[in-house]
Motif scaffolding. Structure first.
Motif, short mmCIF file in Angstrom:
data_model
loop_
_atom_site.label_atom_id
_atom_site.label_comp_id
_atom_site.label_asym_id
_atom_site.label_seq_id
_atom_site.Cartn_x
_atom_site.Cartn_y
_atom_site.Cartn_z
N MET A 280 0.89 -1.46 -0.20
CA MET A 280 -0.23 0.17 0.40
C MET A 280 0.74 1.33 -0.08
O MET A 280 1.97 1.35 0.80
CB MET A 280 -1.63 -0.29 0.94
N LEU A 281 0.14 2.30 -1.02
CA LEU A 281 1.26 3.72 -1.01
C LEU A 281 0.78 4.38 0.14
O LEU A 281 -0.63 4.03 0.69
CB LEU A 281 0.79 4.11 -2.34
N LYS A 282 2.01 4.89 0.75
CA LYS A 282 1.49 5.74 2.31
C LYS A 282 0.96 7.06 2.14
O LYS A 282 1.96 8.05 1.70
CB LYS A 282 2.64 5.47 3.52
N VAL A 283 0.37 7.88 2.22
CA VAL A 283 -0.21 8.93 1.71
C VAL A 283 -0.82 9.60 2.89
O VAL A 283 -1.71 8.86 4.01
CB VAL A 283 -1.49 8.88 0.80
N ILE A 284 -1.04 10.43 3.00
CA ILE A 284 -1.36 11.58 4.06
C ILE A 284 -2.83 12.82 3.40
O ILE A 284 -1.82 13.26 2.37
CB ILE A 284 -1.05 12.46 5.21
N SER A 285 -3.47 12.45 4.09
CA SER A 285 -4.74 14.37 3.53
C SER A 285 -3.83 15.20 4.10
O SER A 285 -3.68 15.32 5.04
CB SER A 285 -6.24 13.72 4.15
N THR A 286 -4.19 15.91 3.51
CA THR A 286 -4.00 17.95 4.07
C THR A 286 -5.08 18.65 5.18
O THR A 286 -4.77 18.99 5.97
CB THR A 286 -3.85 19.05 3.15
N HIS A 287 -6.52 17.43 5.40
CA HIS A 287 -7.29 17.67 5.93
C HIS A 287 -7.15 18.03 7.50
O HIS A 287 -7.20 18.90 8.02
CB HIS A 287 -8.36 16.62 5.86
N VAL A 288 -5.69 17.55 7.92
CA VAL A 288 -5.52 17.07 9.37
C VAL A 288 -5.03 19.11 9.71
O VAL A 288 -5.29 19.47 10.93
CB VAL A 288 -4.00 16.19 9.99
N PHE A 289 -4.44 19.75 8.67
CA PHE A 289 -4.47 21.22 8.73
C PHE A 289 -5.24 21.68 8.07
O PHE A 289 -5.21 23.03 7.95
CB PHE A 289 -2.86 21.45 7.87
N LEU A 290 -6.52 21.38 7.82
CA LEU A 290 -7.20 22.53 6.83
C LEU A 290 -7.81 23.64 7.52
O LEU A 290 -7.88 24.20 7.02
CB LEU A 290 -8.86 21.56 7.33
N ARG A 291 -7.13 23.92 8.92
CA ARG A 291 -7.52 25.10 9.71
C ARG A 291 -6.28 26.15 9.36
O ARG A 291 -6.49 27.45 9.77
CB ARG A 291 -7.80 25.41 11.09
N SER A 292 -5.36 25.39 8.65
CA SER A 292 -4.38 26.30 8.38
C SER A 292 -4.06 26.64 6.32
O SER A 292 -4.30 26.05 5.88
CB SER A 292 -2.90 26.05 8.36
N ARG A 293 -3.62 27.90 6.17
CA ARG A 293 -3.12 27.68 4.66
C ARG A 293 -1.88 26.87 4.40
O ARG A 293 -0.97 26.90 5.53
CB ARG A 293 -2.69 29.14 4.63
N LEU A 294 -2.44 26.01 3.19
CA LEU A 294 -1.13 25.10 2.89
C LEU A 294 -0.28 25.78 2.41
O LEU A 294 -0.07 26.36 1.78
CB LEU A 294 -1.84 23.73 2.06
N HIS B 41 -9.05 14.53 11.67
CA HIS B 41 -9.75 15.20 11.23
C HIS B 41 -8.76 16.68 11.86
O HIS B 41 -7.48 16.77 12.92
CB HIS B 41 -11.18 15.34 12.74
N TYR B 42 -9.07 17.75 11.26
CA TYR B 42 -8.36 19.27 12.06
C TYR B 42 -8.97 19.38 13.31
O TYR B 42 -7.79 20.00 14.42
CB TYR B 42 -8.13 19.83 11.01
N ALA B 43 -10.33 19.08 14.03
CA ALA B 43 -10.32 19.46 15.25
C ALA B 43 -9.47 19.13 16.39
O ALA B 43 -9.39 19.75 17.30
CB ALA B 43 -12.18 19.15 15.29
N LEU B 44 -9.15 17.81 15.88
CA LEU B 44 -8.03 17.62 17.20
C LEU B 44 -6.67 18.77 17.13
O LEU B 44 -6.18 18.44 18.17
CB LEU B 44 -7.21 16.04 16.39
N GLU B 45 -6.60 19.58 16.17
CA GLU B 45 -5.53 20.85 16.51
C GLU B 45 -4.09 19.94 16.53
O GLU B 45 -3.12 20.28 17.71
CB GLU B 45 -6.18 21.62 18.04
N GLU B 46 -3.27 19.22 15.93
CA GLU B 46 -2.07 18.15 15.97
C GLU B 46 -1.31 19.81 16.06
O GLU B 46 -1.77 19.96 14.88
CB GLU B 46 -2.87 16.73 15.52
N THR B 47 -0.53 19.08 16.49
CA THR B 47 0.81 20.17 15.42
C THR B 47 1.69 19.45 15.01
O THR B 47 1.45 18.76 14.24
CB THR B 47 2.07 20.40 16.77
N PRO B 48 2.76 20.26 13.81
CA PRO B 48 3.42 19.59 12.97
C PRO B 48 4.06 18.67 13.30
O PRO B 48 4.34 16.80 12.81
CB PRO B 48 4.53 20.86 12.20
N GLU B 49 4.45 19.09 14.62
CA GLU B 49 5.62 17.62 15.27
C GLU B 49 5.08 16.50 15.80
O GLU B 49 5.09 15.50 15.60
CB GLU B 49 5.82 18.18 15.89
N SER B 50 3.75 16.89 15.98
CA SER B 50 2.79 15.37 16.45
C SER B 50 2.31 14.70 15.04
O SER B 50 2.33 13.41 15.79
CB SER B 50 1.54 16.11 17.43
#
Length: 274
Positions: free
Chosen positions: A1-15, A251-260
């Motif tokens: 499986m290709l490892k992919v991440i959605s930018t949804h986790v940072f939805l509250r920020s400008r990409l 989900h962006y509402a989890l308010e993860e930091t870039p490091e986390s």
């Protein structure tokens, strides 16, 4: 499986490139761009150029794009209607397809493989009309996407229209041999169950959204923070005829930091044996 991440986790920020670097550090091989104007403005040439330059300079692939869910900068909170390609009103359907086409045009500057499409909203029911509108929308969007090198994937969301048996009917009746499914594991867990949903849609699965919940609502938690049996789910996905990509959609509402995000995404990929 290709490892992919959605930018949804940072939805509250400008990409921006700094956030994309987070995914690279996590070991992602691809990114799913979430088309929301306040986050990734698919109508801005400058923003598209900025993001595209990062992909051209890095080995991480722009794997897919999630089609817009709202046409505004506030995800509908200001009253803008949802992007709904099967809405009963023809004008709403036309507006929705036009909005999705604007997002598809990004592929001219940032090539990506798949566009993830929602058919309807949460409360939309199954009927001859919804079937007809789904067929029309997919035919129209497919004709626009194919010359751009993009294939459509329909996602199983929380409505009757995208229940497995109905997705199969839409694709079979429309003879859409080049349209597949993005299997959303979290949504399946809230519906017919992950194993049953995968079993029914297995030949059509080309990508997957990986996130967890506790069986009551669509929480988009990190895998392992809910009640999904992940070893079984990943095993079933890997056994599909065309092994799908595994896209972390947190989900962006989890308010993860870039490091986390970097640490938890890397741990999730290791948990899945990817």
């Amino acid at each position: 499986m290709l490892k992919v991440i959605s930018t949804h986790v940072f939805l509250r920020s400008r990409l921006h490139p700094g956030l994309l670097e987070v995914f690279s550090k996590a070991g992602a091989q691809g990114v799913e761009l979430f088309a929301a104007r306040q986050h990734f403005d698919y109508t801005s040439r400058a923003h598209i150029r900025e993001v595209g330059e990062w992909f051209r300079a890095n080995p991480v692939e722009a794997f897919s794009m999630h089609a817009p869910m709202f046409p505004d900068l506030e995800m509908g909170r200001g009253g803008a209607p949802a992007v709904n390609v099967i809405h009963p009103e023809k004008s709403r359907r036309i507006d929705a397809m036009d909005e999705i086409k604007r997002a598809l045009e990004v592929a001219e500057q940032i090539p990506f493989r798949y566009l993830i499409v929602h058919l309807g909203e949460r409360e939309d029911g199954w009927s001859p009309r919804s079937l007809e509108n789904a067929l029309t929308a997919l035919e129209h969007l497919r004709a626009f996407a194919n010359p751009l090198g993009v294939k459509l994937l329909v996602e199983n969301i929380q409505n009757e229209v995208t229940q497995p048996r109905n997705l199969l009917e839409i694709i079979q009746v429309g003879h859409f041999r080049d349209i597949g499914v993005c299997l959303d594991v979290g949504h399946a867990h809230l519906g017919d169950g992950v194993a049953a949903t995968i079993a029914e849609l297995r030949p059509l699965i080309r990508s997957s959204h990986l996130h967890d919940n506790n069986g009551g609502r669509d929480e988009h938690l990190w895998p392992g923070d809910g009640t999904i049996a992940w070893e079984e789910a990943i095993g079933e996905l890997k056994s599909a005829p065309q092994t799908p990509a595994g896209v972390l959609e947190i989900h962006y509402a989890l308010e993860e930091t870039p490091e986390s995000v970097a640490a938890k995404a890397q741990a999730a990929f290791e948990k899945f044996g990817l």
